[in-house]
Design a protein around this motif. Sequence first.
Motif, short mmCIF file in Angstrom:
data_model
loop_
_atom_site.label_atom_id
_atom_site.label_comp_id
_atom_site.label_asym_id
_atom_site.label_seq_id
_atom_site.Cartn_x
_atom_site.Cartn_y
_atom_site.Cartn_z
N ASP A 166 0.83 -1.21 0.00
CA ASP A 166 0.00 0.00 0.00
C ASP A 166 0.86 1.26 0.00
N ARG A 167 1.78 1.33 -0.94
CA ARG A 167 2.73 2.44 -0.98
C ARG A 167 2.04 3.77 -1.30
N GLN A 168 1.02 3.72 -2.16
CA GLN A 168 0.33 4.96 -2.51
C GLN A 168 -0.32 5.58 -1.28
N LEU A 169 -1.02 4.78 -0.50
CA LEU A 169 -1.65 5.28 0.72
C LEU A 169 -0.59 5.73 1.72
N ARG A 170 0.48 4.97 1.83
CA ARG A 170 1.58 5.33 2.74
C ARG A 170 2.13 6.72 2.43
N ASP A 171 2.37 6.99 1.15
CA ASP A 171 2.98 8.27 0.78
C ASP A 171 2.01 9.44 0.98
N VAL A 172 0.73 9.21 0.72
CA VAL A 172 -0.25 10.27 0.96
C VAL A 172 -0.36 10.57 2.46
N LEU A 173 -0.34 9.54 3.29
CA LEU A 173 -0.40 9.75 4.74
C LEU A 173 0.82 10.52 5.24
N THR A 174 1.97 10.23 4.67
CA THR A 174 3.18 10.97 5.05
C THR A 174 3.03 12.45 4.74
N ARG A 175 2.53 12.76 3.55
CA ARG A 175 2.30 14.17 3.19
C ARG A 175 1.26 14.80 4.10
N ALA A 176 0.24 14.04 4.43
CA ALA A 176 -0.83 14.57 5.28
C ALA A 176 -0.32 14.89 6.69
N VAL A 177 0.47 14.00 7.27
CA VAL A 177 1.03 14.27 8.60
C VAL A 177 1.92 15.51 8.54
N ASN A 178 2.72 15.63 7.48
CA ASN A 178 3.59 16.81 7.37
C ASN A 178 2.79 18.09 7.19
N THR A 179 1.63 18.00 6.57
CA THR A 179 0.74 19.16 6.48
C THR A 179 0.32 19.61 7.88
N LEU A 180 0.00 18.65 8.74
CA LEU A 180 -0.40 18.96 10.12
C LEU A 180 0.76 19.56 10.91
N VAL A 181 1.99 19.07 10.64
CA VAL A 181 3.16 19.64 11.30
C VAL A 181 3.35 21.09 10.87
N THR A 182 3.25 21.35 9.58
CA THR A 182 3.51 22.68 9.03
C THR A 182 2.48 23.70 9.48
N ASP A 183 1.20 23.30 9.53
CA ASP A 183 0.18 24.30 9.87
C ASP A 183 -0.08 24.45 11.37
N GLY A 184 0.67 23.70 12.19
CA GLY A 184 0.58 23.86 13.64
C GLY A 184 -0.41 22.95 14.33
N THR A 185 -1.22 22.23 13.56
CA THR A 185 -2.21 21.32 14.16
C THR A 185 -1.54 20.23 14.99
N TYR A 186 -0.44 19.72 14.49
CA TYR A 186 0.31 18.66 15.19
C TYR A 186 0.73 19.11 16.58
N ASP A 187 1.29 20.31 16.69
CA ASP A 187 1.71 20.83 17.99
C ASP A 187 0.52 20.96 18.94
N GLN A 188 -0.60 21.40 18.42
CA GLN A 188 -1.79 21.55 19.25
C GLN A 188 -2.26 20.21 19.81
N ILE A 189 -2.19 19.17 18.99
CA ILE A 189 -2.61 17.84 19.43
C ILE A 189 -1.69 17.34 20.56
N LEU A 190 -0.38 17.50 20.38
CA LEU A 190 0.56 17.04 21.40
C LEU A 190 0.41 17.85 22.69
N SER A 191 0.18 19.15 22.56
CA SER A 191 0.01 19.98 23.75
C SER A 191 -1.23 19.55 24.54
N LYS A 192 -2.30 19.25 23.83
CA LYS A 192 -3.53 18.80 24.48
C LYS A 192 -3.28 17.57 25.34
N ARG A 193 -2.45 16.66 24.84
CA ARG A 193 -2.17 15.41 25.54
C ARG A 193 -0.93 15.49 26.43
N GLN A 194 -0.31 16.66 26.52
CA GLN A 194 0.92 16.85 27.31
C GLN A 194 2.01 15.88 26.85
N LEU A 195 2.18 15.79 25.53
CA LEU A 195 3.14 14.87 24.94
C LEU A 195 4.12 15.59 24.01
#
Length: 301
Positions: free
Chosen positions: A258-287
Amino acid sequence: MARSTGRVRTAVTAAVTGTLLLSACSAVGGSKEKLHDQLPDAIRKAGVIKVGGSFTAAPVIFRNPDGKADGLDPDLAAALEKVLGVRLDFQDVGPFANVLPGLMDKKYDIAMSGITDTREREQGVDKDGKQVNDGVDFVDYFMAGIGTVVRKGNPAKVSQIDDLCGHGVAVKKGTTHDDLATRQVKACEHVGKTMKLIEADTDNAALDAVRAGQADAYITDYPKALYNAQTVDGGRTFDIAGQQLQPRPFGIALRKSDRQLRDVLTRAVNTLVTDGTYDQILSKRQLTVGAIQNSVVNGSS
């Protein structure tokens, strides 16, 4: 390459994450519309990505009082839904040991369950190096080391791996900690101190073994160890022994086909890192201590 967010980490975590950064330059984010269009046809048509997980690992994934999936992984999945334009539906597979076998049997599309990305899992070999399956790919999204839960006051005086010799040790079946403890059993035999290994299906069962004195320590991921030490019985029953050890990435697991899905998920996670959503999620969980700067594929290799 996604921008740095200026997070503060321990030196060990920063060093390991630096390795992830070197291999992440091609993993860039994209708009919601573009990412949706890049998903495999079957998933776009179904409008859903089926996710397997073991709801036994608070604060990463657990069942809340309403009976729904909660924790870091479900939070991340909810954010991925928004950038991918499809639902991510969790299925509780029971004990953690069922998670990767269920993925290989195509019971779901991906697995999210605080799964440590290891070379053995990538290659499909067991702790003895025997080939057991085709292996999986990981989209890495978090860093976590080993934590040791002990009774309040640490009566067994455990602070590092070698201190486990001569004691009872609880682990969850099928985890990297199970593999680590199994190897330690042999190491303890060489020094003439027997280590009793107790394999449990859930965090609660492992903690009960420590509470009852059947085990002197429970080895698990550091975020889970810290959460249980702080929250169980209002923090009156358990402590964390020593420091976080051997940080490794957590990853979303996928079949290698499932390489196609894998690569899209990688881009999607990096989108969350770039727009700050990722940091917000970790802060909510104190992680936030486990934050990475870029998602990569198979960062343990």
